[in-house]
Design an enzyme around this catalytic site. Sequence first.
Site, short mmCIF file in Angstrom:
data_model
loop_
_atom_site.label_atom_id
_atom_site.label_comp_id
_atom_site.label_asym_id
_atom_site.label_seq_id
_atom_site.Cartn_x
_atom_site.Cartn_y
_atom_site.Cartn_z
N GLY A 15 89.73 86.60 -20.86
CA GLY A 15 88.82 87.18 -21.87
C GLY A 15 87.67 86.25 -22.18
CE1 TYR A 161 102.03 90.71 -19.55
CE2 TYR A 161 102.86 90.73 -17.29
CZ TYR A 161 101.80 90.60 -18.18
OH TYR A 161 100.54 90.37 -17.72
N1 LIG Z 1 97.19 85.20 -16.18
C1 LIG Z 1 97.73 86.04 -15.32
O1 LIG Z 1 98.28 85.63 -14.29
C2 LIG Z 1 97.66 87.52 -15.57
C3 LIG Z 1 98.09 88.38 -14.54
C4 LIG Z 1 98.01 89.76 -14.74
C5 LIG Z 1 97.52 90.25 -15.94
N2 LIG Z 1 97.11 89.39 -16.92
C6 LIG Z 1 96.61 89.98 -18.17
O2 LIG Z 1 95.36 89.42 -18.47
C7 LIG Z 1 95.14 89.52 -19.89
C8 LIG Z 1 94.59 88.22 -20.41
O3 LIG Z 1 95.58 87.23 -20.26
P1 LIG Z 1 95.25 85.70 -19.89
O4 LIG Z 1 95.88 85.44 -18.58
O5 LIG Z 1 93.82 85.42 -20.07
O6 LIG Z 1 96.17 84.96 -20.97
P2 LIG Z 1 95.82 84.08 -22.25
O7 LIG Z 1 94.97 82.90 -21.86
O8 LIG Z 1 97.13 83.79 -22.90
O9 LIG Z 1 94.95 85.07 -23.17
C9 LIG Z 1 95.56 86.14 -23.84
C10 LIG Z 1 94.70 86.52 -25.02
O10 LIG Z 1 95.33 87.61 -25.72
C11 LIG Z 1 95.38 87.27 -27.11
N3 LIG Z 1 96.46 87.93 -27.80
C12 LIG Z 1 97.79 87.88 -27.55
N4 LIG Z 1 98.46 88.58 -28.47
C13 LIG Z 1 97.54 89.11 -29.32
C14 LIG Z 1 97.60 89.90 -30.50
N5 LIG Z 1 98.76 90.30 -31.01
N6 LIG Z 1 96.44 90.23 -31.11
C15 LIG Z 1 95.27 89.82 -30.63
N7 LIG Z 1 95.13 89.04 -29.55
C16 LIG Z 1 96.26 88.68 -28.90
C17 LIG Z 1 95.57 85.76 -27.11
O11 LIG Z 1 95.29 85.22 -28.39
P3 LIG Z 1 95.85 83.74 -28.82
O12 LIG Z 1 95.03 82.75 -28.07
O13 LIG Z 1 95.64 83.70 -30.29
O14 LIG Z 1 97.29 83.70 -28.41
C18 LIG Z 1 94.56 85.37 -26.04
O15 LIG Z 1 93.27 85.37 -26.57
C19 LIG Z 1 96.47 89.95 -20.51
O16 LIG Z 1 96.43 91.33 -20.82
C20 LIG Z 1 97.48 89.68 -19.38
O17 LIG Z 1 98.59 90.57 -19.47
C21 LIG Z 1 97.17 88.04 -16.76
#
Ligand SMILES: NC(=O)c1ccc[n+]([C@@H]2O[C@H](COP(=O)([O-])OP(=O)(O)OC[C@H]3O[C@@H](n4cnc5c(N)ncnc54)[C@H](OP(=O)(O)O)[C@@H]3O)[C@@H](O)[C@H]2O)c1
Length: 285
Positions: A15, A161
């Site tokens: 994000g 998840y």
């Molecule tokens: N990384 C991977 O390998 C991967 C693979 C497939 C899909 N994704 C998807 O990609 C998306 C982004 O993930 P990312 O990898 O960038 O992980 P990340 O760095 O952990 O970022 C996740 C974001 O979501 C926010 N968040 C979590 N729970 C929330 C809530 N209840 N209300 C508002 N915000 C919330 C977190 O806020 P905080 O910082 O405050 O926790 C953080 O800003 C997710 O939907 C994940 O499922 C990731």
Amino acid sequence: MNKIVAITGANSGIGLTAAQDLARQGFDILALCRNKQKGEEAVKIIQAENPAIKCELWVMDLSNLQQVSTVAEQILAKYPKIDVLLNNAGYYPASITYTGEIEDTLYASHVAHQLLTLKLLPALEASGEGRVINVSSMAHMGGKVARFFQNTKKPSHTQAYCDAKLANILFTVGLKKYLASRKSEVTTYSLHPGPVKTNFENNVSGVFRFLITIFKPFIFIDAVQGAVASIYLSSAPLNEIKPFDGQYFIKKRAVKTQNRDITPENVDWQWKKTMEILQSKGFAL
Ligand SMILES: NC(=O)c1ccc[n+]([C@@H]2O[C@H](COP(=O)([O-])OP(=O)(O)OC[C@H]3O[C@@H](n4cnc5c(N)ncnc54)[C@H](OP(=O)(O)O)[C@@H]3O)[C@@H](O)[C@H]2O)c1
């Protein structure tokens, strides 16, 4: 006037990287983050990419539907036109908890995003090129609709998840149908970012932890590569992506989803059930 993108979870990982890129492209950014301090730090980082754009923090915890609704109404009052909603926030649960009958990962990742989307729809429709992008995952393959919206069979962390990521895809297809019924010009897409090095893995346990430990050095990509699809779908000319309305992307290509639970019946069922949940909590949509 700059285009405007609203991004959930704009303070971290995919994000934040998408926000930085879109800021460089000249988008104004509405950073929707649950933690004020982390959000303020992110706004500084995003703003530094391009002083000519406006980056604004809105504190919104997706696990609090009342807050989602209130903040969305405040955003709508201030911004009658929004061009892109990037429903990016998501997490792997550290524990399995419920709000009523709904497992909390599904609640925050899906139910709250459906509420946010429907609340912001008038602004997206005012854009003329409005689009809603839902960050799902290849993990949707492990989701099962039979586990949704009931607390009788507790899922594992990985199942919770996977269910949430399947719900993101069913929502995208359901939203496309809903938008068509409104004769809306807004389009919608879901995506898998790839296995990305972010904060995502902090809570990961079980099979996922094992796979990450084994494969991280070889196949995990950085957040810049992981944000490719989010950035592409947010900023590509509409005529380039409109033929793929409702579809699931990896990088810049629409690909097939991989779960037999993705059926028109389940799309309709999830949409109806989510609307019932939102309406039962008093949200007028
Ligand atoms: N990384 C991977 O390998 C991967 C693979 C497939 C899909 N994704 C998807 O990609 C998306 C982004 O993930 P990312 O990898 O960038 O992980 P990340 O760095 O952990 O970022 C996740 C974001 O979501 C926010 N968040 C979590 N729970 C929330 C809530 N209840 N209300 C508002 N915000 C919330 C977190 O806020 P905080 O910082 O405050 O926790 C953080 O800003 C997710 O939907 C994940 O499922 C990731």
